[in-house]
Design an enzyme around this catalytic site. Structure first.
Site, PDB file in Angstrom:
ATOM      1  CG  ASN A  83      -2.208  -0.577   0.746  1.00 24.36           C
ATOM      2  OD1 ASN A  83      -2.576  -0.361   0.395  1.00 24.36           O
ATOM      3  ND2 ASN A  83      -2.349  -1.956   1.863  1.00 24.36           N
ATOM      4  CG  MET A  87       1.146  -6.190  10.934  1.00 24.93           C
ATOM      5  SD  MET A  87      -0.865  -5.064  10.537  1.00 24.93           S
ATOM      6  CE  MET A  87      -2.078  -7.308  11.096  1.00 24.93           C
ATOM      7  NE  ARG A  88       3.189  -1.987  18.644  1.00 24.68           N
ATOM      8  CZ  ARG A  88       3.962  -2.304  19.539  1.00 24.68           C
ATOM      9  NH1 ARG A  88       3.653  -4.115  19.373  1.00 24.68           N
ATOM     10  NH2 ARG A  88       3.644  -1.561  21.175  1.00 24.68           N
ATOM     11  CG  HIS A 136      -9.975  -2.784   9.084  1.00 23.42           C
ATOM     12  ND1 HIS A 136      -9.144  -2.878  10.166  1.00 23.42           N
ATOM     13  CD2 HIS A 136     -11.167  -3.084   9.061  1.00 23.42           C
ATOM     14  CE1 HIS A 136      -9.440  -4.431  10.009  1.00 23.42           C
ATOM     15  NE2 HIS A 136     -10.761  -4.210   9.344  1.00 23.42           N
ATOM     16  CD  GLU A 140     -14.710   1.672  19.397  1.00 22.15           C
ATOM     17  OE1 GLU A 140     -15.506   0.804  19.876  1.00 22.15           O
ATOM     18  OE2 GLU A 140     -15.357   2.873  19.402  1.00 22.15           O
TER      19      GLU A 140
HETATM   20  C1  GRF Z   1      -3.422  -5.105   4.056  1.00 32.37           C
HETATM   21  O1  GRF Z   1      -4.073  -6.049   3.675  1.00 32.37           O
HETATM   22  C2  GRF Z   1      -3.663  -3.805   5.218  1.00 32.37           C
HETATM   23  O2  GRF Z   1      -4.983  -3.551   4.506  1.00 32.37           O
HETATM   24  C3  GRF Z   1      -4.017  -4.758   6.463  1.00 32.37           C
HETATM   25  O3  GRF Z   1      -2.480  -5.105   5.833  1.00 32.37           O
HETATM   26  C4  GRF Z   1      -2.376  -4.812   4.591  1.00 32.37           C
HETATM   27  C5  GRF Z   1      -1.145  -5.089   4.653  1.00 32.37           C
HETATM   28  O4  GRF Z   1      -0.338  -4.512   3.243  1.00 32.37           O
HETATM   29  N1  GRF Z   1      -3.636  -3.100   7.116  1.00 32.37           N
HETATM   30  P1  GRF Z   1       1.160  -4.026   2.675  1.00 32.37           P
HETATM   31  O5  GRF Z   1       2.002  -4.324   4.238  1.00 32.37           O
HETATM   32  O6  GRF Z   1       0.317  -2.694   2.531  1.00 32.37           O
HETATM   33  O7  GRF Z   1       1.810  -4.872   1.401  1.00 32.37           O
END
Ligand code: GRF
Length: 197
Positions: free
Chosen positions: A14, A98-99, A117, A151
Site C-alpha cells: 500500500n 501492525m501496532r 483496513h 477506538e
Molecule cells: C493490507 O491488507 C492492509 O489493509 C492491512 O495489512 C495489509 C498490508 O499490506 N492492514 P501491505 O503491507 O500494504 O502490503
C-alpha cells in the site's frame, strides 16, 4: 512542502502504491506534497527496500526496544515530528502498520492520521478479516480507508472498495483480490485529503 509519513510493518504494497501514485500524479506540483519518510517497527519489512530505492528516508523503530506502548509511541511521535511544521502539518498514513496506537498518539495527530483496513468497516474490525468474512458467508468483502480515532478500526470512513467473495475462496485468494483494490482507493483517498489541506 506538506510531508507525508507512512508507517509500515511488512510488505508495504500500500505504501508503494501511494509512492507510485504520488510520482505519477505529480503530487509535489499539484498539492505541494511528498512522501517524506517511511517508518517501520520491523527491520526486515520488505517495504523499506522499495522506499529507500525511491530515495525516501527510511527509519526502523523496533517496538521491542521500548518498555511500554506509551514509550514506543512517544519515540515514534518524536521521529514523525521531524517532518511536522505548524504551517504544514504532517499527514501520517498507516499502511499495514501492525501496532495498536495509544490514545495519546492518536490524539496528537487527530485529523491527519489515516488507516486502511481490509474489510468493509464497521464489519470485521481487528484481525483475520478475510477468513471471518468467508466464515460468515459474506457475498462481498472489501477494504476501508478511514480516519484513525482511539477506538481500533473505527473512525470516519473516507473510501471503500467492494469485491465479490467467490465460491472456493480462501483467506489468501480473497486477501489478494481485496489488496488490488486497496492499492487504488488508498492513494485516491489521500489525494482527496491533500486537495482539502
Ligand atoms: C493490507 O491488507 C492492509 O489493509 C492491512 O495489512 C495489509 C498490508 O499490506 N492492514 P501491505 O503491507 O500494504 O502490503
Amino acid at each position: 512542502m506538506k510531508n507525508i509519513v507512512i508507517l509500515i510493518s511488512g510488505g508495504g504494497s500500500n505504501m508503494a502504491a501511494i509512492v507510485k501514485t504520488a510520482q505519477r500524479e505529480r503530487w509535489a506540483d499539484c498539492y505541494g506534497a511528498r512522501v517524506a519518510a517511511v517508518i517501520s517497527n520491523k527491520a526486515q519489512a520488505q517495504g523499506l527496500q522499495f522506499a529507500s530505492a525511491q530515495g525516501i528516508v527510511t527509519e526502523v523503530l523496533d517496538h521491542r526496544s521500548y518498555p511500554s506502548r506509551e514509550a514506543f509511541d512517544a519515540a515514534l511521535a518524536q521521529l514523525i515530528d521531524r517532518y511536522d511544521d505548524p504551517g504544514q502539518p504532517v499527514l501520517v498514513l498507516l499502511a499495514g502498520f501492525m501496532r495498536i496506537l495509544t490514545p495519546g498518539f492518536v490524539n496528537r495527530y487527530a485529523g491527519r492520521l489515516v488507516n486502511i483496513h481490509p474489510s468493509l468497516l464497521p464489519a470485521f474490525a481487528g484481525l483475520h478479516t478475510h477468513q471471518r468474512a468467508i466464515d460468515a458467508g459474506c457475498q462481498v468483502a472489501g477494504a476501508t480507508v478511514h480516519r484513525v480515532t482511539p477506538e481500533l478500526d473505527h473512525g470516519p470512513i473516507l473510501a471503500q472498495a467492494v469485491v465479490p467473495v467467490l465460491p472456493g475462496d480462501t483467506a489468501d485468494t480473497l486477501a489478494a483480490r481485496v489488496l488490488t483494490q486497496e492499492h487504488l482507493i488508498y492513494p485516491q483517498a489521500v489525494a482527496q485529503l491533500l486537495r482539502k489541506m
